[in-house]
Design a protein around this motif. Sequence first.
Motif, short mmCIF file in Angstrom:
data_model
loop_
_atom_site.label_atom_id
_atom_site.label_comp_id
_atom_site.label_asym_id
_atom_site.label_seq_id
_atom_site.Cartn_x
_atom_site.Cartn_y
_atom_site.Cartn_z
N VAL A 177 0.83 -1.21 0.00
CA VAL A 177 0.00 0.00 0.00
C VAL A 177 0.87 1.26 0.00
CG1 VAL A 177 -1.66 1.36 1.33
CG2 VAL A 177 -1.97 -1.11 1.08
N LEU A 191 2.10 1.78 -3.49
CA LEU A 191 1.04 2.31 -4.34
C LEU A 191 0.76 3.78 -4.04
CD1 LEU A 191 -1.57 -0.61 -4.42
CD2 LEU A 191 -0.21 0.27 -6.33
N LEU A 209 1.09 6.28 -7.03
CA LEU A 209 -0.13 6.94 -7.48
C LEU A 209 -0.33 8.32 -6.87
CD1 LEU A 209 -2.59 3.89 -7.30
CD2 LEU A 209 -1.30 4.73 -9.28
#
Length: 425
Positions: free
Chosen positions: A333, A336, A340
């Motif tokens: 996570v 990411l 992102l």
Amino acid sequence: MTTRLRPHGSLGTSRGTALYLGAVLGPGVLALPGLAAAAAGPAALVAWAAMLLLSIPVAATFAALATQRPDAGGVATFTRAAFGDRAAAVCGWWFYAVIPVGAPSAALVGAAYIADAAGLGGAGITVIAVALLAIAFAANHIGLRLSGGAQLVLMGLLIVLLAGACAAALPHFDVGNLTPFAPNGFAGVLSAAAVLFYAFSGWEAASHLSGEFTDPARQLRRVTALALAIVAAIYLALASATAGVLGPAAADSPVPLADLLAYAFGPAAGPVTAVCAGLLALGAMNTFIAGSSRLGAALARDGAMPAPLAKGVEPGRTPHRSLAVQAAATAAVLALAVILRLDLDFLMRATSAALASVTVLACAAAVKLLQGRARWGAAFATACTAAIATALGWYLLIPLAVAALALVYLRRRAKEPERVLQDGR
């Protein structure tokens, strides 16, 4: 016939209180005073007081449930007793999902302050966040005894820092900063209360540690009362100092705590704030990781997660496999989030949606399991928490998706014996 004695854990009152404090005094306190002031102005004091009052029945409910059923399953154990295996699995998966999302947000908040004090950029924030996560997971892998002792030191230092900031700032309190008191009216107070919900989660996390106490029946209520009293004193002092000392400037400051610390430490406020941020991040992650990893082992023991994760579920032992899964998911996570460019607001609201769902379901279970005034307190906590949770809007789709995954896993697991019988034929 011999009586089978329940094994005892290693947590005493002092370490247990430190772990409970770590669950509630999270890194959100670094920014929430300013966010609440922006939403309600000086009337944010009313929102702080209201949320503290709500914390009393919520904390009391979890203490009563944990005393009645001290187990690593925590909220899942309570929910199973009230509503059955499916509800327990959903509640457990909700809380287990908190760590992969919540731990990176806590680490990034702490890392941002440390990087700012050190003059580092975005890459430095990521490196520091990884280091904070590694420390928190390593402390839990070593064991809860060391982790609880470290938490006691961390929380002691944190309380001294926050108390010093408030004590130095409050002599500069200006009543004129309290006018106009409610520039955004009652709607502003409600908005501030919704924001402050993030600062008052954590009692559900600590419930998973109930089986680790040496004497849960005697210690849990005392630990909860001590933690609640300390949290109330710190939050009210910070809220008062923010409103009366910083005034309108609090709404424009991303780090009002640093401004308050400047009254106590002058030019050294930046490094001191960085230390405070690191302590807050580590404290919150430490307790949540400890509770969630034990929950994962308990869920596996009860058939709601893969069986290999059950190793280490016994009080006094460390669930290394569950911790490893949590560490891997957290790393994914965080990667990411960096790739992102997910902001902290997204991560914190996603975490809060899961925590709010856990709290509502666990308190609803308490309405069925508890008696007398405790039941009425649980009903009040359920209604109020559910009402506040609606402010999270579409983020509630996240716990809905996790619930679907939990139910799919249970359904597939239920079909396994059928497949085994068919293969045997």
